[in-house]
Structures are given as structure tokens and as C-alpha cells.
Write a protein that holds these residues in place. Sequence first.
Motif, PDB file in Angstrom:
ATOM      1  N   GLY A   1       1.207  -1.271  -0.324  1.00 14.47           N
ATOM      2  CA  GLY A   1      -0.010   0.043  -0.060  1.00 14.47           C
ATOM      3  C   GLY A   1       1.020   1.047   0.412  1.00 14.47           C
ATOM      4  O   GLY A   1       2.359   1.458   0.685  1.00 14.47           O
ATOM      5  N   PHE A   2       0.317   2.319  -0.601  1.00 10.74           N
ATOM      6  CA  PHE A   2       1.264   3.700  -0.754  1.00 10.74           C
ATOM      7  C   PHE A   2      -0.187   4.435  -0.225  1.00 10.74           C
ATOM      8  O   PHE A   2      -0.543   5.746  -0.871  1.00 10.74           O
ATOM      9  CB  PHE A   2       1.562   4.000  -2.371  1.00 10.74           C
ATOM     10  N   ALA A   3       0.509   4.630   0.999  1.00 16.01           N
ATOM     11  CA  ALA A   3      -0.649   5.449   1.748  1.00 16.01           C
ATOM     12  C   ALA A   3      -0.054   7.201   1.864  1.00 16.01           C
ATOM     13  O   ALA A   3       1.136   7.507   2.159  1.00 16.01           O
ATOM     14  CB  ALA A   3      -1.350   5.646   2.964  1.00 16.01           C
ATOM     15  N   ASN A   4      -1.060   8.483   1.074  1.00 14.15           N
ATOM     16  CA  ASN A   4      -0.814   9.707   1.800  1.00 14.15           C
ATOM     17  C   ASN A   4       0.275  10.180   1.010  1.00 14.15           C
ATOM     18  O   ASN A   4       1.010  10.729   1.412  1.00 14.15           O
ATOM     19  CB  ASN A   4      -1.016  10.064   3.591  1.00 14.15           C
ATOM     20  N   PRO A   5       0.770   9.807  -0.173  1.00  9.39           N
ATOM     21  CA  PRO A   5       1.718  10.510  -1.171  1.00  9.39           C
ATOM     22  C   PRO A   5       1.848  12.562  -0.955  1.00  9.39           C
ATOM     23  O   PRO A   5       3.178  12.494  -1.119  1.00  9.39           O
ATOM     24  CB  PRO A   5       1.528   9.729  -2.513  1.00  9.39           C
ATOM     25  N   CYS A   6       1.103  12.707  -0.482  1.00  9.36           N
ATOM     26  CA  CYS A   6       1.019  14.366  -0.521  1.00  9.36           C
ATOM     27  C   CYS A   6       1.195  14.903   0.885  1.00  9.36           C
ATOM     28  O   CYS A   6       1.637  16.095   0.791  1.00  9.36           O
ATOM     29  CB  CYS A   6      -0.966  14.548  -0.238  1.00  9.36           C
TER      30      CYS A   6
END
Length: 302
Positions: free
Chosen positions: A256-261
Motif C-alpha cells: 500500500g502507498f498511503a498519503n503521498p501528499c
Amino acid sequence: MRLHPDIPPGPLHEKWDNCRFSNTLVNPANRRKYEIIVVGTGLAGASAAASLAELGYNVKSFCIQDSPRRAHSIAAQGGINAAKNYQNDSDSVFRLFYDTIKGGDFRSREANVYRLAQISNAIIDHCAAQGVPFAREYGGTLANRSFGGAQVSRTFYARGQTGQQLLLGAYSSLMRQVAAGKVTIYSRREMMDVVVVDGQARGIIVRNLLTGELERYSANAVVLATGGYGNAFYLSTNAMASNVTAAWRAHKRGAGFANPCFVQIHPTCIPVHGDYQSKLTLMSESLRNDGRVWVPKKTNDL
């Protein structure tokens, strides 16, 4: 994909203590049977590798640089926060927790931030024991300064070189385990892929940057500590190697790749000065808390 933060249940101040107590433990005599891969040798990677080796595990440490000392953690300047309340200005674990939640626009996971505040004091003690030369008062106690808009003075620092000194401390602990035979360092390796077996990471594929050959390594677990990805944007204060490639390759394998911002920005950078500039130049944010402000060079300049 199962999306669950795995935050322990219970009251906020008891979550992680209960979690540590209920976790399954590995007998010290059995730890030498397990191998762990740690990708990255910055503050997170070097600390993880050294700590795991200290516990008795066999560790393979990988870095893209020619030495762990060149990890990008070396670029941090301003300091590191902890709720020791040395200045007697009403600081506390809860106040550090609240300031961090507020600084994250109230979007951070509260349990994780509280755990960060809980262990902050132990981290300072750990770094001091490693020999990190924090600034000190004339009486010999560790000095603090205000930083990042906080209303209390809780930042421990080493001039404008805090990241460098912290990294050298972590590096010394890492090399101690190398000398003990518990850590093997593989430098100039770029992670190309993650080996997944039955849904779990069991190894990595790397490229040897000196020979160009592809190499494979297996382990019982894989730790990715490959740093930030600010260079996904046009200009950043990060080094050019901070380019999200390792995290992206793990994501392609199902991670999972969460909150890239959630990317760190620095409001105190020297302005862009040319069309061919590859990165921004950082000035320490401690300047703001020391009262520095931008002023125009000429009266009518904006």
C-alpha cells in the motif's frame, strides 16, 4: 487489498504499551537463526540495522551510496524534538503530541503520534550515549531552542549540523555491529524489485552500480528505509537520489502507498535563481525562531 492501520485498541496513552506486552516474542537464543534485509542506511535504516543486530538477528544492509555516511539524513539541520522540559516551560509528552497533531493539520494518526512523543526522550538519551555532540549550556546540560513555531523550547541541536551528527552516531552503532559480524553492508546497490513469497516480502533484487550486474538476496523479512520522495515534484531540497523508486517498486508488488501528499516542505529556501537549477538550497528553519526574516535587497523590491 486489506486496508487497516493496525493501531492497537485501548486508551490513547496505553495503546502501544499494551501492544508491546501482547506481541509474540522471539527467544534470544533463536534470533541468530533469522536474517533481515534493511534497505537504506539513513537515520531510520542505520538505526534499524544496528538495533536488530544488537538484538541478535543477522542483518544485510543495503545502500545506494558508496558509504552509509552519505545517506540523505546528513542534510537535516535544525534539530530534533523531545519533551524533556529542560527549560521548565510546561512542556510534556501530551503537549508534544498535541503540537505534532496540530502541525499535521489534524490529519495524522493520533496513536502513532502519541507513540512518537512517548519515545522522544529515550531517543535523545540514546543519541547522547552514541556520542552525538548536542549543544550544551554552560553548566553542561543539553541546550534547547524554539523551533518550527512551537511555543516551548524542546529542540535539541548540534549547531546547523544536527542530521550529520545524528547520522554519524547511528553509523558508529552500525559499524560496531559490522565488526561483530552481525551486519553485512552492501554499498552501491540500487533496489530493483521486491521478492514476494505467499504475500510476504522475502528478499530483494538489486543492481550493482559498479558492475551493472543484477544480484538477488533472501531473508526472513525486509525493511524498507529508503527515505523521502520530494523529487517527485519539480524542485525539492532533497538529494536527487530521493526519487521514490524503491517505494514505487514495492507498491508495484502489492504494498500500500498511503498519503503521498504528506511530503516535507521547507519554507526557508533560497529562491530559485536560474532555469537550469536542479534542486532548492535550504536554510535552517531555526532561523525563523531566532528572529530572522526575509527583507528586500532594494526598497522597491517585492
